[in-house]
Design an enzyme around this catalytic site. Structure first.
Site, PDB file in Angstrom:
ATOM      1  N   GLU A  57       0.821  -1.223   0.000  1.00 21.25           N
ATOM      2  CA  GLU A  57       0.000   0.000   0.000  1.00 21.25           C
ATOM      3  C   GLU A  57       0.848   1.263   0.000  1.00 21.25           C
ATOM      4  O   GLU A  57       0.472   2.255  -0.623  1.00 21.25           O
ATOM      5  CB  GLU A  57      -0.930  -0.003   1.226  1.00 21.25           C
ATOM      6  CG  GLU A  57      -2.048  -1.029   1.075  1.00 21.25           C
ATOM      7  CD  GLU A  57      -2.836  -1.265   2.354  1.00 21.25           C
ATOM      8  OE1 GLU A  57      -2.558  -0.587   3.369  1.00 21.25           O
ATOM      9  OE2 GLU A  57      -3.726  -2.134   2.316  1.00 21.25           O
TER      10      GLU A  57
ATOM     11  N   HIS B 179       9.263  -1.231   3.037  1.00 22.28           N
ATOM     12  CA  HIS B 179       9.179  -1.390   4.492  1.00 22.28           C
ATOM     13  C   HIS B 179       9.064  -2.857   4.843  1.00 22.28           C
ATOM     14  O   HIS B 179       8.439  -3.629   4.121  1.00 22.28           O
ATOM     15  CB  HIS B 179       7.999  -0.606   5.069  1.00 22.28           C
ATOM     16  CG  HIS B 179       6.702  -0.823   4.361  1.00 22.28           C
ATOM     17  ND1 HIS B 179       6.407  -0.250   3.141  1.00 22.28           N
ATOM     18  CD2 HIS B 179       5.627  -1.582   4.676  1.00 22.28           C
ATOM     19  CE1 HIS B 179       5.206  -0.625   2.755  1.00 22.28           C
ATOM     20  NE2 HIS B 179       4.712  -1.439   3.659  1.00 22.28           N
TER      21      HIS B 179
HETATM   22  P1  AMP Z   1       1.756  -2.305   3.247  1.00 22.22           P
HETATM   23  O1  AMP Z   1       0.373  -2.807   2.986  1.00 22.22           O
HETATM   24  O2  AMP Z   1       2.757  -3.408   3.405  1.00 22.22           O
HETATM   25  O3  AMP Z   1       2.179  -1.239   2.260  1.00 22.22           O
HETATM   26  O4  AMP Z   1       1.702  -1.654   4.693  1.00 22.22           O
HETATM   27  C1  AMP Z   1       1.607  -0.291   4.943  1.00 22.22           C
HETATM   28  C2  AMP Z   1       1.516  -0.149   6.445  1.00 22.22           C
HETATM   29  O5  AMP Z   1       1.769   1.188   6.783  1.00 22.22           O
HETATM   30  C3  AMP Z   1       0.147  -0.518   7.020  1.00 22.22           C
HETATM   31  O6  AMP Z   1       0.294  -1.579   7.968  1.00 22.22           O
HETATM   32  C4  AMP Z   1      -0.318   0.783   7.670  1.00 22.22           C
HETATM   33  O7  AMP Z   1      -1.030   0.575   8.865  1.00 22.22           O
HETATM   34  C5  AMP Z   1       1.003   1.500   7.907  1.00 22.22           C
HETATM   35  N1  AMP Z   1       0.924   2.956   7.987  1.00 22.22           N
HETATM   36  C6  AMP Z   1       0.314   3.813   7.142  1.00 22.22           C
HETATM   37  N2  AMP Z   1       0.477   5.079   7.545  1.00 22.22           N
HETATM   38  C7  AMP Z   1       1.240   5.030   8.664  1.00 22.22           C
HETATM   39  C8  AMP Z   1       1.757   6.016   9.556  1.00 22.22           C
HETATM   40  N3  AMP Z   1       1.536   7.330   9.374  1.00 22.22           N
HETATM   41  N4  AMP Z   1       2.496   5.604  10.619  1.00 22.22           N
HETATM   42  C9  AMP Z   1       2.722   4.291  10.825  1.00 22.22           C
HETATM   43  N5  AMP Z   1       2.260   3.313  10.018  1.00 22.22           N
HETATM   44  C10 AMP Z   1       1.526   3.677   8.959  1.00 22.22           C
END
Ligand code: AMP
Length: 123
Positions: A99, A104
């Site tokens: 996402e 990460h």
């Molecule tokens: P992914 O689906 O692997 O791209 O995961 C993105 C992650 O980023 C998700 O688990 C979200 O909850 C997390 N996320 C999005 N915005 C933030 C933020 N401002 N601080 C910390 N985590 C975030």
């Protein structure tokens, strides 16, 4: 895919958006996921501008690659999951359901996490 300088993690690295920092060094930052899926849910990111694991493998220096791996180890120790076990997830691209377009690694632990990925229901 070109790197989006305004993605949410780029803004966290620049200090424009706050985060709950767990660990930081010259090359990496680790902070708690805003929507935790487990008692421990920390995101480890390189500070460099890398969209995905593909981009990272192709373009990051050996030092950056080593730093991310070492940061995972630091986070595991800091949170205590080095003793109880944890799961590392790097969602990559469309099928990986990535996402946020900045590489990460999710460090998840603090409870038993069950099976890895659900198999689809038989048709
Ligand atoms: P992914 O689906 O692997 O791209 O995961 C993105 C992650 O980023 C998700 O688990 C979200 O909850 C997390 N996320 C999005 N915005 C933030 C933020 N401002 N601080 C910390 N985590 C975030």
């Amino acid at each position: 895919m070109a790197y989006d300088q305004n993605n949410i993690f780029a803004r966290i690295i620049r200090g424009e958006i706050p985060c709950a920092k767990v660990y930081e060094d010259d090359l990496t930052l680790a902070f708690s996921d805003i929507d935790p899926k487990a008692p421990v849910h920390v995101l480890v990111i390189p500070k460099g501008a890398y969209v995905s694991m593909n981009d990272f493998h192709e373009h990051a220096s050996d030092a950056e690659i080593a730093a991310v791996t070492r940061a995972v180890g630091k986070v595991a120790k800091i949170t205590g999951v080095d003793k109880t076990g944890y799961r590392l997830i790097a969602n990559n691209g469309a099928d990986g359901n990535q996402e946020v377009p900045h590489l990460h690694l999710h460090v998840l632990g603090g409870r038993h996490l069950g099976g890895m990925v659900k198999k689809p229901e038989p048709a």
